[in-house]
Design a protein around this motif. Structure first.
Motif, PDB file in Angstrom:
ATOM      1  N   MET A   1       0.813  -1.183  -0.014  1.00  0.00           N
ATOM      2  CA  MET A   1      -0.029   0.032  -0.054  1.00  0.00           C
ATOM      3  C   MET A   1       0.771   1.230   0.003  1.00  0.00           C
ATOM      4  O   MET A   1       1.793   1.250   0.709  1.00  0.00           O
ATOM      5  CB  MET A   1      -0.697   0.017   1.254  1.00  0.00           C
ATOM      6  N   THR A   2       0.498   2.309  -0.906  1.00  0.00           N
ATOM      7  CA  THR A   2       1.475   3.435  -1.051  1.00  0.00           C
ATOM      8  C   THR A   2       0.785   4.640   0.126  1.00  0.00           C
ATOM      9  O   THR A   2      -0.219   4.407   0.655  1.00  0.00           O
ATOM     10  CB  THR A   2       1.341   4.054  -2.323  1.00  0.00           C
ATOM     11  N   THR A   3       1.677   5.465   0.628  1.00  0.00           N
ATOM     12  CA  THR A   3       1.369   6.340   1.422  1.00  0.00           C
ATOM     13  C   THR A   3       0.434   7.724   0.752  1.00  0.00           C
ATOM     14  O   THR A   3       1.213   7.955  -0.245  1.00  0.00           O
ATOM     15  CB  THR A   3       2.490   7.190   2.019  1.00  0.00           C
ATOM     16  N   PRO A   4      -0.579   7.917   1.218  1.00  0.00           N
ATOM     17  CA  PRO A   4      -1.167   8.974   0.525  1.00  0.00           C
ATOM     18  C   PRO A   4      -0.687  10.130   0.671  1.00  0.00           C
ATOM     19  O   PRO A   4       0.089  10.630   1.551  1.00  0.00           O
ATOM     20  CB  PRO A   4      -2.493   9.304   1.532  1.00  0.00           C
ATOM     21  N   GLU A   5      -0.805  11.050  -0.457  1.00  0.00           N
ATOM     22  CA  GLU A   5      -0.099  12.434  -0.921  1.00  0.00           C
ATOM     23  C   GLU A   5      -0.965  13.436  -0.193  1.00  0.00           C
ATOM     24  O   GLU A   5      -1.962  13.651  -0.981  1.00  0.00           O
ATOM     25  CB  GLU A   5       0.519  12.345  -2.011  1.00  0.00           C
ATOM     26  N   PHE A   6      -0.750  13.897   0.830  1.00  0.00           N
ATOM     27  CA  PHE A   6      -1.579  14.925   1.267  1.00  0.00           C
ATOM     28  C   PHE A   6      -1.206  16.350   0.785  1.00  0.00           C
ATOM     29  O   PHE A   6      -0.073  16.554   0.404  1.00  0.00           O
ATOM     30  CB  PHE A   6      -1.684  15.021   2.779  1.00  0.00           C
ATOM     31  N   ARG A   7      -2.319  17.350   0.409  1.00  0.00           N
ATOM     32  CA  ARG A   7      -1.873  18.758   0.271  1.00  0.00           C
ATOM     33  C   ARG A   7      -2.961  19.259   1.143  1.00  0.00           C
ATOM     34  O   ARG A   7      -3.835  19.110   1.821  1.00  0.00           O
ATOM     35  CB  ARG A   7      -2.286  18.806  -1.389  1.00  0.00           C
ATOM     36  N   LYS A   8      -2.340  20.866   1.349  1.00  0.00           N
ATOM     37  CA  LYS A   8      -3.020  21.815   1.858  1.00  0.00           C
ATOM     38  C   LYS A   8      -4.191  22.216   1.336  1.00  0.00           C
ATOM     39  O   LYS A   8      -4.052  22.471   0.010  1.00  0.00           O
ATOM     40  CB  LYS A   8      -2.019  22.950   2.520  1.00  0.00           C
ATOM     41  N   SER A   9      -5.076  22.824   1.853  1.00  0.00           N
ATOM     42  CA  SER A   9      -6.292  23.651   1.321  1.00  0.00           C
ATOM     43  C   SER A   9      -5.763  24.522   0.420  1.00  0.00           C
ATOM     44  O   SER A   9      -4.849  25.517   0.936  1.00  0.00           O
ATOM     45  CB  SER A   9      -7.149  24.171   2.281  1.00  0.00           C
ATOM     46  N   SER A  10      -6.587  24.920  -0.726  1.00  0.00           N
ATOM     47  CA  SER A  10      -5.963  25.978  -1.562  1.00  0.00           C
ATOM     48  C   SER A  10      -6.240  27.342  -0.840  1.00  0.00           C
ATOM     49  O   SER A  10      -5.857  28.345  -1.089  1.00  0.00           O
ATOM     50  CB  SER A  10      -6.729  26.047  -2.870  1.00  0.00           C
ATOM     51  N   TYR A  11      -7.185  27.271   0.234  1.00  0.00           N
ATOM     52  CA  TYR A  11      -7.577  28.372   1.013  1.00  0.00           C
ATOM     53  C   TYR A  11      -6.456  28.796   2.038  1.00  0.00           C
ATOM     54  O   TYR A  11      -6.600  29.846   2.686  1.00  0.00           O
ATOM     55  CB  TYR A  11      -9.020  28.411   1.739  1.00  0.00           C
ATOM     56  N   SER A  12      -5.576  27.752   2.383  1.00  0.00           N
ATOM     57  CA  SER A  12      -4.418  28.280   3.315  1.00  0.00           C
ATOM     58  C   SER A  12      -3.368  29.080   2.989  1.00  0.00           C
ATOM     59  O   SER A  12      -2.986  29.113   1.727  1.00  0.00           O
ATOM     60  CB  SER A  12      -3.889  26.845   3.673  1.00  0.00           C
ATOM     61  N   THR A  13      -2.634  29.844   3.698  1.00  0.00           N
ATOM     62  CA  THR A  13      -1.804  30.635   3.476  1.00  0.00           C
ATOM     63  C   THR A  13      -0.746  30.371   4.451  1.00  0.00           C
ATOM     64  O   THR A  13      -0.865  29.590   5.546  1.00  0.00           O
ATOM     65  CB  THR A  13      -2.192  32.246   4.134  1.00  0.00           C
ATOM     66  N   PRO A  14       0.632  30.775   4.142  1.00  0.00           N
ATOM     67  CA  PRO A  14       1.673  30.317   5.004  1.00  0.00           C
ATOM     68  C   PRO A  14       1.600  30.740   6.371  1.00  0.00           C
ATOM     69  O   PRO A  14       2.114  30.080   7.344  1.00  0.00           O
ATOM     70  CB  PRO A  14       2.866  30.986   4.394  1.00  0.00           C
ATOM     71  N   GLN A  15       0.817  31.854   6.631  1.00  0.00           N
ATOM     72  CA  GLN A  15       0.341  32.389   7.964  1.00  0.00           C
ATOM     73  C   GLN A  15      -0.502  31.470   8.683  1.00  0.00           C
ATOM     74  O   GLN A  15      -0.736  31.796   9.963  1.00  0.00           O
ATOM     75  CB  GLN A  15       0.380  33.923   7.976  1.00  0.00           C
ATOM     76  N   SER A  16      -1.452  30.953   7.986  1.00  0.00           N
ATOM     77  CA  SER A  16      -2.496  30.163   8.631  1.00  0.00           C
ATOM     78  C   SER A  16      -2.305  29.123   9.642  1.00  0.00           C
ATOM     79  O   SER A  16      -1.490  28.481   9.643  1.00  0.00           O
ATOM     80  CB  SER A  16      -3.240  29.687   7.495  1.00  0.00           C
ATOM     81  N   GLN A  17      -3.036  29.370  10.910  1.00  0.00           N
ATOM     82  CA  GLN A  17      -2.632  28.435  11.896  1.00  0.00           C
ATOM     83  C   GLN A  17      -3.857  27.252  11.868  1.00  0.00           C
ATOM     84  O   GLN A  17      -3.534  26.023  12.602  1.00  0.00           O
ATOM     85  CB  GLN A  17      -2.651  29.125  13.224  1.00  0.00           C
ATOM     86  N   ASN A  18      -4.658  27.305  11.322  1.00  0.00           N
ATOM     87  CA  ASN A  18      -5.872  26.429  11.072  1.00  0.00           C
ATOM     88  C   ASN A  18      -6.124  26.026   9.635  1.00  0.00           C
ATOM     89  O   ASN A  18      -7.028  26.442   9.066  1.00  0.00           O
ATOM     90  CB  ASN A  18      -7.218  27.121  11.627  1.00  0.00           C
TER      91      ASN A  18
END
Length: 59
Positions: free
Chosen positions: A1-18
């Motif tokens: 089984m391969t490890t899923p490739e997660f990506r951050k939400s397109s609404y996230s910014t580098p400063q975003s904490q949530n």
């Protein structure tokens, strides 16, 4: 089984904490909290995730 490739939400910014991360796997979407990756993820059927996104982005 391969490890899923997660990506951050397109609404996230580098400063975003949530942020959330999403990985698409056959038939499902995996969602996890960026700050708490160690807690794992929640799996949603692909059609349920698509319906959620349609409602969330229509507002």
């Amino acid at each position: 089984m391969t490890t899923p490739e997660f990506r951050k939400s397109s609404y996230s910014t580098p400063q975003s904490q949530n942020c959330v991360e999403v990985a698409d796997v056959p038939g499902a979407s995996l969602v996890r909290d960026t700050q708490n990756r160690h807690l794992g993820h929640v799996e949603y059927p692909a059609d349920a995730w698509a319906a959620f996104l349609a409602v969330a982005t229509s507002r």
